[in-house]
Design an enzyme around this catalytic site. Structure first.
Site, mmCIF file in Angstrom:
data_model
loop_
_atom_site.group_PDB
_atom_site.id
_atom_site.type_symbol
_atom_site.label_atom_id
_atom_site.label_comp_id
_atom_site.label_asym_id
_atom_site.label_seq_id
_atom_site.Cartn_x
_atom_site.Cartn_y
_atom_site.Cartn_z
ATOM 1 N N VAL A 48 -8.370 -0.252 4.371
ATOM 2 C CA VAL A 48 -9.400 -0.247 5.070
ATOM 3 C C VAL A 48 -10.197 1.014 4.429
ATOM 4 C CG1 VAL A 48 -10.561 0.460 7.215
ATOM 5 C CG2 VAL A 48 -8.353 -1.014 7.285
ATOM 6 N N CYS A 49 -9.607 1.936 4.072
ATOM 7 C CA CYS A 49 -10.573 3.020 3.399
ATOM 8 C C CYS A 49 -10.668 2.700 1.980
ATOM 9 C CB CYS A 49 -9.447 4.074 3.311
ATOM 10 S SG CYS A 49 -8.711 4.979 4.448
ATOM 11 N N GLN A 50 -10.293 1.786 1.182
ATOM 12 C CA GLN A 50 -10.770 1.268 0.058
ATOM 13 C C GLN A 50 -11.902 0.391 0.119
ATOM 14 O OE1 GLN A 50 -7.881 -0.351 -3.139
ATOM 15 N NE2 GLN A 50 -9.350 -1.786 -3.414
ATOM 16 N N VAL A 53 -14.963 2.622 0.858
ATOM 17 C CA VAL A 53 -15.331 3.325 -0.053
ATOM 18 C C VAL A 53 -16.139 2.517 -0.956
ATOM 19 C CG1 VAL A 53 -14.636 4.400 -2.338
ATOM 20 C CG2 VAL A 53 -13.451 5.112 0.063
#
Length: 190
Positions: A48-50, A53
Site C-alpha cells: 500500500v505504501c509503495q 508513493v
C-alpha cells in the site's frame, strides 16, 4: 485536539530526493511560496505504501499546476528510504522520486503531527514502553502558503488514501483562498 488551523509543527530532518540524501530538510522553505501536501506512510517496502508513493509521483504534474509541493514522511531511516527509492527505479516502477521523503526514525515528527500509531508510556518498573504500532498512520496534511494546516485526513494502516481526493481538497482550498467563498459538498473545480 485537531491541528487544523494551527501552524504546522516545525522540524529539521534528513530527506531523500532524487536518489540523494538532503540534510536539514524543513517545510519552512515553502512558506510564502507554495502550498504543501505533507503525507505520512507507515513503512517503505509495503504494497500500500509503495502504491501511494508512486501515485503521488505520477500526480506531481497536477500538483505543480496548482503550485503545490508534495512531501512524504515515514519512520524509516534515510538509508532505508534511499534503498526504497533506488529499487523503485531499478524495477522501472518510476525513474526517480521527484519529491522529498523525510526520514522520521526518531518518530518525533509523527508524534508532533499526531499520526504515530500508538503511545509511549512508563511501565510499572519505570521503563519506557510503547502500546500500539510505532509507525505512522496514513496522515495527509494540506498546508497553506503561510504554513497553516487547513485540512487533514488520517487513515488506519490498511486503508490507502486517494490522491485524487487530495487534489480535490487542494482545489477547494484554492477556491476558498481566491474567492473567499465556502465550498459546497462534493466541490469540484470548474
Amino acid at each position: 485536539m485537531s491541528l487544523v488551523n494551527k501552524t504546522a509543527p516545525k522540524f529539521q530532518a534528513t530527506a531523500v530526493l532524487q536518489g540523494k540524501k538532503v540534510s536539514h530538510f524543513s517545510l519552512e522553505q515553502y512558506v510564502d511560496k507554495q502550498y504543501v501536501v505533507f503525507f505520512f506512510f507507515p513503512k517503505a517496502f509495503t504494497g500500500v505504501c509503495q502504491s501511494e508513493v508512486v501515485e503521488f509521483q505520477k500526480s506531481l504534474p497536477e500538483f505543480a499546476k496548482r503550485n503545490v509541493a508534495v512531501v512524504g514522511c515515514s519512520v524509516d531511516s534515510d538509508d532505508v528510504l534511499l534503498e526504497f527509492t533506488k529499487q523503485l527505479a531499478e524495477k522501472n516502477v518510476v525513474p526517480s522520486l521527484d519529491y522529498p521523503i523525510v526520514a522520521d526514525m526518531s518518530k518525533t515528527i509523527s508524534t508532533n503531527y499526531e499520526v504515530l500509531g500508538g503511545d509511549y508510556f512508563y511501565d510499572e518498573e519505570g521503563r519506557l514502553a510503547f502500546e500500539g504500532a510505532p509507525i505512522a498512520l496514513r496522515g495527509t496534511f494540506l498546508l497553506d502558503k503561510k504554513g497553516f494546516i487547513r485540512h487533514l485526513c488520517i487513515n488506519h494502516f490498511p486503508l490507502g488514501r486517494g490522491v485524487e481526493e487530495t487534489l480535490r481538497m487542494v482545489d477547494a482550498l484554492h477556491h476558498v483562498d481566491t474567492t473567499g467563498e465556502a465550498c459546497m459538498v462534493n466541490f469540484k473545480k470548474a
